[in-house]
Scaffold this motif. Structure first.
Motif, PDB file in Angstrom:
ATOM      1  N   TYR A  77       1.084   4.181  -2.800  1.00 26.50           N
ATOM      2  CA  TYR A  77       0.951   5.592  -2.398  1.00 26.50           C
ATOM      3  C   TYR A  77       2.124   6.399  -2.939  1.00 26.50           C
ATOM      4  O   TYR A  77       1.940   7.458  -3.545  1.00 26.50           O
ATOM      5  CB  TYR A  77       0.893   5.675  -0.867  1.00 26.50           C
ATOM      6  CG  TYR A  77       1.122   7.057  -0.319  1.00 26.50           C
ATOM      7  CD1 TYR A  77       0.104   7.995  -0.320  1.00 26.50           C
ATOM      8  CD2 TYR A  77       2.365   7.428   0.198  1.00 26.50           C
ATOM      9  CE1 TYR A  77       0.311   9.273   0.187  1.00 26.50           C
ATOM     10  CE2 TYR A  77       2.586   8.691   0.696  1.00 26.50           C
ATOM     11  CZ  TYR A  77       1.557   9.617   0.696  1.00 26.50           C
ATOM     12  OH  TYR A  77       1.765  10.875   1.181  1.00 26.50           O
ATOM     13  N   ASN A 121      -5.545  16.529  -5.720  1.00 32.32           N
ATOM     14  CA  ASN A 121      -6.157  15.530  -4.847  1.00 32.32           C
ATOM     15  C   ASN A 121      -5.070  14.568  -4.415  1.00 32.32           C
ATOM     16  O   ASN A 121      -4.773  13.592  -5.106  1.00 32.32           O
ATOM     17  CB  ASN A 121      -7.287  14.785  -5.571  1.00 32.32           C
ATOM     18  CG  ASN A 121      -8.472  15.680  -5.814  1.00 32.32           C
ATOM     19  OD1 ASN A 121      -8.830  16.492  -4.978  1.00 32.32           O
ATOM     20  ND2 ASN A 121      -9.073  15.554  -6.976  1.00 32.32           N
ATOM     21  N   TRP A 122      -4.476  14.884  -3.285  1.00 32.02           N
ATOM     22  CA  TRP A 122      -3.354  14.092  -2.792  1.00 32.02           C
ATOM     23  C   TRP A 122      -3.836  12.727  -2.337  1.00 32.02           C
ATOM     24  O   TRP A 122      -4.891  12.619  -1.699  1.00 32.02           O
ATOM     25  CB  TRP A 122      -2.671  14.811  -1.640  1.00 32.02           C
ATOM     26  CG  TRP A 122      -2.019  16.083  -2.056  1.00 32.02           C
ATOM     27  CD1 TRP A 122      -2.538  17.332  -1.921  1.00 32.02           C
ATOM     28  CD2 TRP A 122      -0.786  16.232  -2.733  1.00 32.02           C
ATOM     29  NE1 TRP A 122      -1.693  18.259  -2.454  1.00 32.02           N
ATOM     30  CE2 TRP A 122      -0.590  17.614  -2.971  1.00 32.02           C
ATOM     31  CE3 TRP A 122       0.189  15.344  -3.166  1.00 32.02           C
ATOM     32  CZ2 TRP A 122       0.535  18.119  -3.602  1.00 32.02           C
ATOM     33  CZ3 TRP A 122       1.322  15.852  -3.797  1.00 32.02           C
ATOM     34  CH2 TRP A 122       1.487  17.216  -4.014  1.00 32.02           C
ATOM     35  N   PRO A 123      -3.062  11.674  -2.621  1.00 27.18           N
ATOM     36  CA  PRO A 123      -3.444  10.351  -2.122  1.00 27.18           C
ATOM     37  C   PRO A 123      -3.316  10.321  -0.601  1.00 27.18           C
ATOM     38  O   PRO A 123      -2.576  11.106  -0.005  1.00 27.18           O
ATOM     39  CB  PRO A 123      -2.419   9.415  -2.769  1.00 27.18           C
ATOM     40  CG  PRO A 123      -1.274  10.278  -3.166  1.00 27.18           C
ATOM     41  CD  PRO A 123      -1.832  11.651  -3.406  1.00 27.18           C
ATOM     42  N   VAL A 124      -4.047   9.416   0.000  1.00 27.02           N
ATOM     43  CA  VAL A 124      -4.060   9.292   1.459  1.00 27.02           C
ATOM     44  C   VAL A 124      -2.970   8.307   1.882  1.00 27.02           C
ATOM     45  O   VAL A 124      -2.838   7.231   1.308  1.00 27.02           O
ATOM     46  CB  VAL A 124      -5.441   8.808   1.953  1.00 27.02           C
ATOM     47  CG1 VAL A 124      -5.445   8.611   3.447  1.00 27.02           C
ATOM     48  CG2 VAL A 124      -6.508   9.794   1.519  1.00 27.02           C
ATOM     49  N   VAL A 125      -2.209   8.700   2.888  1.00 27.37           N
ATOM     50  CA  VAL A 125      -1.161   7.827   3.411  1.00 27.37           C
ATOM     51  C   VAL A 125      -1.812   6.583   4.020  1.00 27.37           C
ATOM     52  O   VAL A 125      -2.776   6.710   4.781  1.00 27.37           O
ATOM     53  CB  VAL A 125      -0.338   8.544   4.490  1.00 27.37           C
ATOM     54  CG1 VAL A 125       0.757   7.637   5.034  1.00 27.37           C
ATOM     55  CG2 VAL A 125       0.252   9.829   3.952  1.00 27.37           C
ATOM     56  N   GLU A 159       0.830  -1.203   0.000  1.00 30.54           N
ATOM     57  CA  GLU A 159       0.000   0.000   0.000  1.00 30.54           C
ATOM     58  C   GLU A 159       0.867   1.257   0.000  1.00 30.54           C
ATOM     59  O   GLU A 159       0.557   2.241  -0.679  1.00 30.54           O
ATOM     60  CB  GLU A 159      -0.941   0.006   1.206  1.00 30.54           C
ATOM     61  CG  GLU A 159      -2.003  -1.068   1.155  1.00 30.54           C
ATOM     62  CD  GLU A 159      -2.826  -1.120   2.430  1.00 30.54           C
ATOM     63  OE1 GLU A 159      -2.963  -0.071   3.101  1.00 30.54           O
ATOM     64  OE2 GLU A 159      -3.326  -2.207   2.760  1.00 30.54           O
TER      65      GLU A 159
END
Length: 108
Positions: free
Chosen positions: A86, A103-107, A82
């Motif tokens: 990311y 729209n930044w990906p979520v850690v 994951e």
């Protein structure tokens, strides 16, 4: 602070106590903090987004170490895939930065 935007969507802040009201041009429009944040995000330069992507990659660089995903070496990272996904999304923004809102990906 009282926030205002110009006709060209620049944001300016003035003292809440009214001591700077005489400095506010008539064509400035009062905005909320959320509206100001949205305008700033929508007008973010590509270079700033690239810098943010670089920072996010730096923050997660540790996941690339061999020992963090080794079950024989607890505590270990069980969701390394994951994190790799990311980092791949963030790296795309770093390599091809765009201006405006990202729209930044979520850690993970």
């Amino acid at each position: 602070m009282k926030l205002f935007k110009t006709p060209t969507n620049q944001i300016y802040a003035y003292e809440e106590d009214g001591s700077q009201d005489h400095l506010i041009p008539e064509d400035y429009v009062s905005v909320t903090q959320q509206e100001a944040d949205d305008i700033i995000a929508d007008n973010m330069p590509a270079e700033s987004n690239k810098n943010q992507a670089e920072f996010l990659l730096y923050q997660t660089k540790w996941v690339l170490e061999e020992d963090v995903a080794d079950p024989a070496n607890p505590p270990y990272l069980s969701n390394k895939d994951e994190f790799i996904a990311y980092r791949s999304e963030v790296r795309r923004i770093f390599i091809n930065p765009v201006g405006g809102r990202v729209n930044w990906p979520v850690v993970p």
